[in-house]
Design a protein around this motif. Structure first.
Motif, PDB file in Angstrom:
ATOM      1  N   GLN A   1       0.874  -1.458  -0.065  1.00  0.00           N
ATOM      2  CA  GLN A   1      -0.053   0.033  -0.044  1.00  0.00           C
ATOM      3  C   GLN A   1       0.821   1.143  -0.025  1.00  0.00           C
ATOM      4  O   GLN A   1       0.211   2.192  -0.393  1.00  0.00           O
ATOM      5  CB  GLN A   1      -0.894  -0.100   1.152  1.00  0.00           C
ATOM      6  N   GLY A   2       2.122   1.213   0.259  1.00  0.00           N
ATOM      7  CA  GLY A   2       2.959   2.337   0.447  1.00  0.00           C
ATOM      8  C   GLY A   2       3.196   2.822   2.020  1.00  0.00           C
ATOM      9  O   GLY A   2       2.298   2.687   2.697  1.00  0.00           O
ATOM     10  N   THR A   3       4.321   3.548   2.081  1.00  0.00           N
ATOM     11  CA  THR A   3       4.501   4.158   3.378  1.00  0.00           C
ATOM     12  C   THR A   3       5.358   5.674   2.937  1.00  0.00           C
ATOM     13  O   THR A   3       6.155   5.431   2.089  1.00  0.00           O
ATOM     14  CB  THR A   3       5.723   3.291   4.170  1.00  0.00           C
ATOM     15  N   GLU A   4       4.557   6.426   3.473  1.00  0.00           N
ATOM     16  CA  GLU A   4       5.102   7.793   3.139  1.00  0.00           C
ATOM     17  C   GLU A   4       6.008   8.376   4.097  1.00  0.00           C
ATOM     18  O   GLU A   4       5.792   8.435   5.258  1.00  0.00           O
ATOM     19  CB  GLU A   4       4.028   8.974   3.106  1.00  0.00           C
ATOM     20  N   LEU A   5       7.229   8.528   3.855  1.00  0.00           N
ATOM     21  CA  LEU A   5       8.369   9.151   4.497  1.00  0.00           C
ATOM     22  C   LEU A   5       8.777  10.523   4.556  1.00  0.00           C
ATOM     23  O   LEU A   5       8.802  10.978   3.397  1.00  0.00           O
ATOM     24  CB  LEU A   5       9.528   8.005   4.338  1.00  0.00           C
ATOM     25  N   SER A   6       8.757  11.048   5.670  1.00  0.00           N
ATOM     26  CA  SER A   6       9.091  12.683   5.612  1.00  0.00           C
ATOM     27  C   SER A   6      10.380  12.588   6.670  1.00  0.00           C
ATOM     28  O   SER A   6      10.468  11.737   7.250  1.00  0.00           O
ATOM     29  CB  SER A   6       8.055  13.300   6.382  1.00  0.00           C
ATOM     30  N   VAL A   7      11.185  13.488   6.080  1.00  0.00           N
ATOM     31  CA  VAL A   7      12.538  13.781   6.771  1.00  0.00           C
ATOM     32  C   VAL A   7      12.289  15.183   7.210  1.00  0.00           C
ATOM     33  O   VAL A   7      12.221  16.294   6.558  1.00  0.00           O
ATOM     34  CB  VAL A   7      13.602  13.604   5.778  1.00  0.00           C
ATOM     35  N   LYS A   8      12.775  15.170   8.641  1.00  0.00           N
ATOM     36  CA  LYS A   8      12.674  16.628   9.107  1.00  0.00           C
ATOM     37  C   LYS A   8      14.128  17.299   9.370  1.00  0.00           C
ATOM     38  O   LYS A   8      15.074  16.232   9.868  1.00  0.00           O
ATOM     39  CB  LYS A   8      12.144  16.396  10.918  1.00  0.00           C
ATOM     40  N   PRO A   9      14.338  18.321   8.927  1.00  0.00           N
ATOM     41  CA  PRO A   9      15.723  19.010   9.070  1.00  0.00           C
ATOM     42  C   PRO A   9      16.258  19.284  10.586  1.00  0.00           C
ATOM     43  O   PRO A   9      15.227  19.205  11.457  1.00  0.00           O
ATOM     44  CB  PRO A   9      15.524  20.410   8.319  1.00  0.00           C
TER      45      PRO A   9
END
Lengths: 115, 114
Positions: free
Chosen positions: B106-114
């Protein structure tokens, strides 16, 4: 590098229209695929083709047909577009059926809206 | 029928940290292939890494590695030293040994925080 090109990035059509989505690949791949991508559902296979004039149904073929008259081109056809076909459509190609570890190469996708 | 499950719809990681994305699959076959694809906002699906089921050694590609547990039917992706450019949707995919079609999670949405 393999290039898979989809004819439109965004497309808006009306209910009942016949819609053509075109895909061209430039690496002489035998396999070509059409997927539909919806949030929470991942990518689902609509149709695929292993050779010219050859097609096989995927998991969700209802309401769609395909055409492969030339090796490099694979078209997806919505015979009579409906609002539930609003989605992102992705085309992909890969080398040939026996090339088991070869990846599929994808186009940039067409975001289709049916009004 | 084969199925692929990604149970994490969203994940977040701090820049330079490590994150692991989970994937499980179901199959009765012994010979198959597993893939991780990345789809950034530009929408171009990019192959990240692949694993052949008959190989016990886990695949690695630079900062990306997998933990392939065949008996558990698990195929997780580890991203080390996360970068802002890693922010994307990640898809796990399965293909049987005849080649051809992929079955996606189904997918995994990855966010990267600075």
């Amino acid at each position: 590098d393999v290039k898979v090109t989809q004819s439109s990035r965004y497309l808006v059509k009306r209910t009942g229209e016949k819609v053509f989505l075109e895909c061209v690949q430039d690496m002489d791949h035998e396999n070509m695929f059409w997927y539909r991508q919806d949030p929470g559902l991942g990518l689902r296979l609509i149709y695929f083709s292993y050779d010219v004039k050859m097609k096989e149904k995927g998991d969700i073929p209802e309401g769609y047909s395909v055409s492969r008259e030339k090796k490099e081109r694979f078209s997806l056809i919505l015979e009579s577009a409906s609002t539930n076909q609003t989605s992102m459509y992705l085309c992909a190609s890969s080398l040939f059926p026996g090339a088991r570890n070869q990846p599929q190469h994808f186009g940039d996708g067409t975001r289709l809206s049916i009004l | 029928a084969q199925t692929v499950t990604q149970s994490q719809p969203e994940m977040s990681v701090q820049e330079a940290e490590t994150v692991t994305l989970s994937c499980t699959y179901d199959t009765s076959e012994s010979d198959y292939y597993l893939f991780w694809y990345k789809q950034p906002p530009s929408r171009q699906m990019i192959l990240v890494i692949r694993q052949e089921a008959y190989k016990q050694q886990n695949a690695t590609e630079n900062r990306f590695s997998v933990n392939f547990q065949k008996a558990a039917k698990s195929f997780s992706l580890k991203i080390s030293d996360s970068q802002l450019g890693d922010a994307a949707m990640y898809f796990c995919a399965y293909r049987n040994n005849q080649g051809g079609k992929l079955i996606f999670g189904q997918g995994t949405e990855l966010s990267v925080k600075p």
